[in-house]
Scaffold this motif. Structure first.
Motif, PDB file in Angstrom:
ATOM      1  N   ARG A   1      51.290  39.572  33.844  1.00 31.75           N
ATOM      2  CA  ARG A   1      50.327  40.577  34.314  1.00 31.75           C
ATOM      3  C   ARG A   1      49.819  40.248  35.713  1.00 31.75           C
ATOM      4  O   ARG A   1      49.514  41.142  36.507  1.00 31.75           O
ATOM      5  CB  ARG A   1      49.184  40.699  33.314  1.00 31.75           C
ATOM      6  N   ASP A   2      49.733  38.958  36.025  1.00 33.37           N
ATOM      7  CA  ASP A   2      49.327  38.566  37.371  1.00 33.37           C
ATOM      8  C   ASP A   2      50.388  38.990  38.387  1.00 33.37           C
ATOM      9  O   ASP A   2      50.077  39.567  39.433  1.00 33.37           O
ATOM     10  CB  ASP A   2      49.119  37.047  37.414  1.00 33.37           C
ATOM     11  N   ALA A   3      51.652  38.749  38.072  1.00 35.39           N
ATOM     12  CA  ALA A   3      52.736  39.140  38.974  1.00 35.39           C
ATOM     13  C   ALA A   3      52.839  40.652  39.102  1.00 35.39           C
ATOM     14  O   ALA A   3      53.133  41.193  40.176  1.00 35.39           O
ATOM     15  CB  ALA A   3      54.067  38.571  38.483  1.00 35.39           C
ATOM     16  N   MET A   4      52.560  41.372  38.005  1.00 37.84           N
ATOM     17  CA  MET A   4      52.676  42.828  37.987  1.00 37.84           C
ATOM     18  C   MET A   4      51.689  43.525  38.922  1.00 37.84           C
ATOM     19  O   MET A   4      51.873  44.696  39.272  1.00 37.84           O
ATOM     20  CB  MET A   4      52.454  43.349  36.564  1.00 37.84           C
ATOM     21  N   THR A   5      50.635  42.827  39.340  1.00 42.04           N
ATOM     22  CA  THR A   5      49.674  43.460  40.241  1.00 42.04           C
ATOM     23  C   THR A   5      50.337  43.874  41.551  1.00 42.04           C
ATOM     24  O   THR A   5      49.882  44.808  42.212  1.00 42.04           O
ATOM     25  CB  THR A   5      48.485  42.523  40.527  1.00 42.04           C
TER      26      THR A   5
ATOM     27  N   VAL B   1      65.548  44.201  46.131  1.00 48.77           N
ATOM     28  CA  VAL B   1      64.850  45.378  46.657  1.00 48.77           C
ATOM     29  C   VAL B   1      63.348  45.149  46.702  1.00 48.77           C
ATOM     30  O   VAL B   1      62.658  45.641  47.589  1.00 48.77           O
ATOM     31  CB  VAL B   1      65.185  46.613  45.787  1.00 48.77           C
ATOM     32  N   PHE B   2      62.838  44.374  45.744  1.00 42.98           N
ATOM     33  CA  PHE B   2      61.387  44.140  45.678  1.00 42.98           C
ATOM     34  C   PHE B   2      61.128  42.776  45.053  1.00 42.98           C
ATOM     35  O   PHE B   2      61.799  42.377  44.109  1.00 42.98           O
ATOM     36  CB  PHE B   2      60.710  45.231  44.846  1.00 42.98           C
ATOM     37  N   THR B   3      60.141  42.077  45.587  1.00 47.58           N
ATOM     38  CA  THR B   3      59.717  40.774  45.054  1.00 47.58           C
ATOM     39  C   THR B   3      58.206  40.781  44.881  1.00 47.58           C
ATOM     40  O   THR B   3      57.476  41.172  45.796  1.00 47.58           O
ATOM     41  CB  THR B   3      60.112  39.623  45.990  1.00 47.58           C
ATOM     42  N   THR B   4      57.733  40.352  43.726  1.00 49.06           N
ATOM     43  CA  THR B   4      56.294  40.306  43.490  1.00 49.06           C
ATOM     44  C   THR B   4      55.711  38.995  43.999  1.00 49.06           C
ATOM     45  O   THR B   4      56.439  38.065  44.352  1.00 49.06           O
ATOM     46  CB  THR B   4      55.975  40.413  41.983  1.00 49.06           C
ATOM     47  N   LYS B   5      54.420  38.934  43.979  1.00 46.11           N
ATOM     48  CA  LYS B   5      53.754  37.663  44.245  1.00 46.11           C
ATOM     49  C   LYS B   5      53.991  36.729  43.063  1.00 46.11           C
ATOM     50  O   LYS B   5      54.502  37.151  42.015  1.00 46.11           O
ATOM     51  CB  LYS B   5      52.259  37.888  44.436  1.00 46.11           C
ATOM     52  N   GLU B   6      53.630  35.496  43.189  1.00 45.30           N
ATOM     53  CA  GLU B   6      53.780  34.536  42.093  1.00 45.30           C
ATOM     54  C   GLU B   6      52.640  34.724  41.099  1.00 45.30           C
ATOM     55  O   GLU B   6      51.467  34.549  41.426  1.00 45.30           O
ATOM     56  CB  GLU B   6      53.780  33.104  42.622  1.00 45.30           C
ATOM     57  N   GLY B   7      53.007  35.104  39.872  1.00 47.67           N
ATOM     58  CA  GLY B   7      52.010  35.247  38.820  1.00 47.67           C
ATOM     59  C   GLY B   7      51.794  33.919  38.129  1.00 47.67           C
ATOM     60  O   GLY B   7      52.743  33.170  37.888  1.00 47.67           O
ATOM     61  N   VAL B   8      50.557  33.618  37.785  1.00 43.56           N
ATOM     62  CA  VAL B   8      50.211  32.312  37.224  1.00 43.56           C
ATOM     63  C   VAL B   8      49.610  32.465  35.832  1.00 43.56           C
ATOM     64  O   VAL B   8      48.718  33.291  35.618  1.00 43.56           O
ATOM     65  CB  VAL B   8      49.221  31.562  38.133  1.00 43.56           C
ATOM     66  N   GLY B   9      50.112  31.668  34.885  1.00 39.38           N
ATOM     67  CA  GLY B   9      49.541  31.583  33.547  1.00 39.38           C
ATOM     68  C   GLY B   9      49.024  30.175  33.317  1.00 39.38           C
ATOM     69  O   GLY B   9      49.799  29.219  33.336  1.00 39.38           O
ATOM     70  N   LYS B  10      47.731  30.033  33.113  1.00 41.30           N
ATOM     71  CA  LYS B  10      47.121  28.708  33.031  1.00 41.30           C
ATOM     72  C   LYS B  10      46.861  28.233  31.604  1.00 41.30           C
ATOM     73  O   LYS B  10      46.531  27.070  31.385  1.00 41.30           O
ATOM     74  CB  LYS B  10      45.800  28.705  33.808  1.00 41.30           C
ATOM     75  N   THR B  11      46.989  29.131  30.621  1.00 43.00           N
ATOM     76  CA  THR B  11      46.721  28.752  29.237  1.00 43.00           C
ATOM     77  C   THR B  11      47.785  27.777  28.738  1.00 43.00           C
ATOM     78  O   THR B  11      48.949  27.893  29.093  1.00 43.00           O
ATOM     79  CB  THR B  11      46.702  30.002  28.333  1.00 43.00           C
ATOM     80  N   LYS B  12      47.376  26.817  27.916  1.00 43.02           N
ATOM     81  CA  LYS B  12      48.315  25.808  27.425  1.00 43.02           C
ATOM     82  C   LYS B  12      49.372  26.413  26.513  1.00 43.02           C
ATOM     83  O   LYS B  12      50.503  25.948  26.466  1.00 43.02           O
ATOM     84  CB  LYS B  12      47.552  24.702  26.685  1.00 43.02           C
ATOM     85  N   SER B  13      49.008  27.440  25.764  1.00 39.60           N
ATOM     86  CA  SER B  13      49.969  28.112  24.889  1.00 39.60           C
ATOM     87  C   SER B  13      50.986  28.867  25.732  1.00 39.60           C
ATOM     88  O   SER B  13      50.622  29.676  26.582  1.00 39.60           O
ATOM     89  CB  SER B  13      49.240  29.092  23.966  1.00 39.60           C
ATOM     90  N   ASN B  14      52.281  28.595  25.501  1.00 40.73           N
ATOM     91  CA  ASN B  14      53.332  29.291  26.238  1.00 40.73           C
ATOM     92  C   ASN B  14      53.231  30.799  26.079  1.00 40.73           C
ATOM     93  O   ASN B  14      53.410  31.554  27.020  1.00 40.73           O
ATOM     94  CB  ASN B  14      54.720  28.828  25.779  1.00 40.73           C
ATOM     95  N   GLN B  15      52.958  31.241  24.847  1.00 36.36           N
ATOM     96  CA  GLN B  15      52.905  32.676  24.584  1.00 36.36           C
ATOM     97  C   GLN B  15      51.844  33.353  25.455  1.00 36.36           C
ATOM     98  O   GLN B  15      52.124  34.340  26.134  1.00 36.36           O
ATOM     99  CB  GLN B  15      52.604  32.926  23.104  1.00 36.36           C
ATOM    100  N   LYS B  16      50.646  32.808  25.463  1.00 38.74           N
ATOM    101  CA  LYS B  16      49.574  33.406  26.256  1.00 38.74           C
ATOM    102  C   LYS B  16      49.814  33.219  27.752  1.00 38.74           C
ATOM    103  O   LYS B  16      49.504  34.098  28.560  1.00 38.74           O
ATOM    104  CB  LYS B  16      48.227  32.812  25.846  1.00 38.74           C
ATOM    105  N   ALA B  17      50.361  32.069  28.123  1.00 44.60           N
ATOM    106  CA  ALA B  17      50.637  31.801  29.540  1.00 44.60           C
ATOM    107  C   ALA B  17      51.675  32.783  30.082  1.00 44.60           C
ATOM    108  O   ALA B  17      51.569  33.247  31.220  1.00 44.60           O
ATOM    109  CB  ALA B  17      51.108  30.367  29.726  1.00 44.60           C
ATOM    110  N   TYR B  18      52.681  33.097  29.266  1.00 46.14           N
ATOM    111  CA  TYR B  18      53.700  34.077  29.683  1.00 46.14           C
ATOM    112  C   TYR B  18      53.044  35.434  29.944  1.00 46.14           C
ATOM    113  O   TYR B  18      53.353  36.112  30.929  1.00 46.14           O
ATOM    114  CB  TYR B  18      54.766  34.232  28.603  1.00 46.14           C
ATOM    115  N   PHE B  19      52.140  35.850  29.046  1.00 45.82           N
ATOM    116  CA  PHE B  19      51.469  37.136  29.216  1.00 45.82           C
ATOM    117  C   PHE B  19      50.608  37.133  30.485  1.00 45.82           C
ATOM    118  O   PHE B  19      50.604  38.095  31.255  1.00 45.82           O
ATOM    119  CB  PHE B  19      50.591  37.445  28.002  1.00 45.82           C
ATOM    120  N   GLU B  20      49.875  36.036  30.692  1.00 43.60           N
ATOM    121  CA  GLU B  20      49.004  35.945  31.871  1.00 43.60           C
ATOM    122  C   GLU B  20      49.814  35.992  33.161  1.00 43.60           C
ATOM    123  O   GLU B  20      49.467  36.727  34.097  1.00 43.60           O
ATOM    124  CB  GLU B  20      48.202  34.633  31.817  1.00 43.60           C
ATOM    125  N   ALA B  21      50.880  35.202  33.216  1.00 38.02           N
ATOM    126  CA  ALA B  21      51.693  35.137  34.428  1.00 38.02           C
ATOM    127  C   ALA B  21      52.357  36.481  34.716  1.00 38.02           C
ATOM    128  O   ALA B  21      52.459  36.915  35.868  1.00 38.02           O
ATOM    129  CB  ALA B  21      52.762  34.046  34.291  1.00 38.02           C
TER     130      ALA B  21
END
Length: 267
Positions: free
Chosen positions: A128-132, A106-126
């Protein structure tokens, strides 16, 4: 060439409008408590954050490990499943897809990107980027009710009054935070504070979790949901809480920036 650009713009605009209208017809979003790319359930408390981010955008979201509403997909397909496509090696890329009961996207977001080396932080970044992409939807649940007409075999879809979902809508009714009730409870309890923070906040244990104070004034509650997860609801912020190495931690979002309050035990 100009005509092609205009045509593409119109097509994209109409597609976006169609996605928005389709989303508004669904009441719930179900989030997996563990996706294939995670090593364990709710790893990094990330799945809780997904639900929290959806609730901020007025969606009624649940993890599939929670108590689900009684009317979920009863008589109609009113829920969407959140699917997540992960890619990337040096960085984390997430595309969020919302699928209905028959597996149609029904809906597809843009590709969210997480650039931080830490998986935990990268997951959060990606995330929130996709959620826009969902922020642009301005979701407002508008249920469609089918009613019969005099003409045999003809159905008219009647649009009912829109329903606005609250941030804490993933709590079943008997657990919904009643701010006034908890403030009244705080006014009569004389138990000393159990945790305090440098920002001036304090926690007092209650039957359902903690009462939260700001400079000795009651502002809300932290209600326990499971072994180490609390729903935080105050007049100043709303988020999640948990115990970590003897401290009580509250995480919430303010102006799209993650905020953390740490409470230490009162000696």
């Amino acid at each position: 060439m100009k005509n092609v650009v205009v045509l593409l713009f119109l097509v994209n605009t109409l597609f976006a409008m169609a996605q928005k209208e389709a989303l508004n017809n669904y009441k719930y979003i179900i989030v997996d408590n563990q996706y294939e790319f995670q090593g364990e359930a709710n790893e990094y408390r990330w799945n809780e954050l997904v639900v929290f981010e959806l609730q901020k955008l007025h969606f009624t979201a649940f993890r599939n490990s929670e108590i689900l509403p009684a009317d979920l997909n009863r008589g109609e397909c009113n829920a969407l499943q959140l699917k997540i496509d992960k890619s990337g090696t040096l960085r984390v890329n997430f595309v969020l897809r919302l699928e209905n009961c028959i597996g149609a996207t029904v809906f597809t977001t843009k590709e969210g990107v997480g650039k931080t080396k830490s998986n935990q932080k990268a997951y959060f970044e990606a995330l929130r980027d996709a959620m826009t992409s969902l922020e642009e939807v301005n979701y407002e649940y508008t249920p469609l009710k089918s009613i019969a007409t005099d003409a045999p075999g003809v159905l008219i879809k009647e649009v009912e009054k829109p329903v606005q979902n609250s941030l804490s809508s993933n709590i079943v009714p008997e657990e919904t935070p009643d701010f006034e009730e908890n403030v009244a409870e705080a006014a009569v309890i004389t138990t000393p504070y159990e945790f305090v923070s440098k920002e001036g906040y304090a926690l007092m244990r209650s039957a359902k979790g903690f009462l939260i104070f700001d400079n000795n004034l009651p502002i809300g509650v932290a209600l326990i949901k499971n072994d180490n997860a609390y729903l935080v609801h105050t007049s100043e912020f709303a988020g999640v809480g948990y115990m970590q190495q003897g401290k009580f931690v509250i995480e919430y979002i303010n102006n799209k920036i993650e905020q953390v309050i740490e409470f230490v035990n009162v000696p």
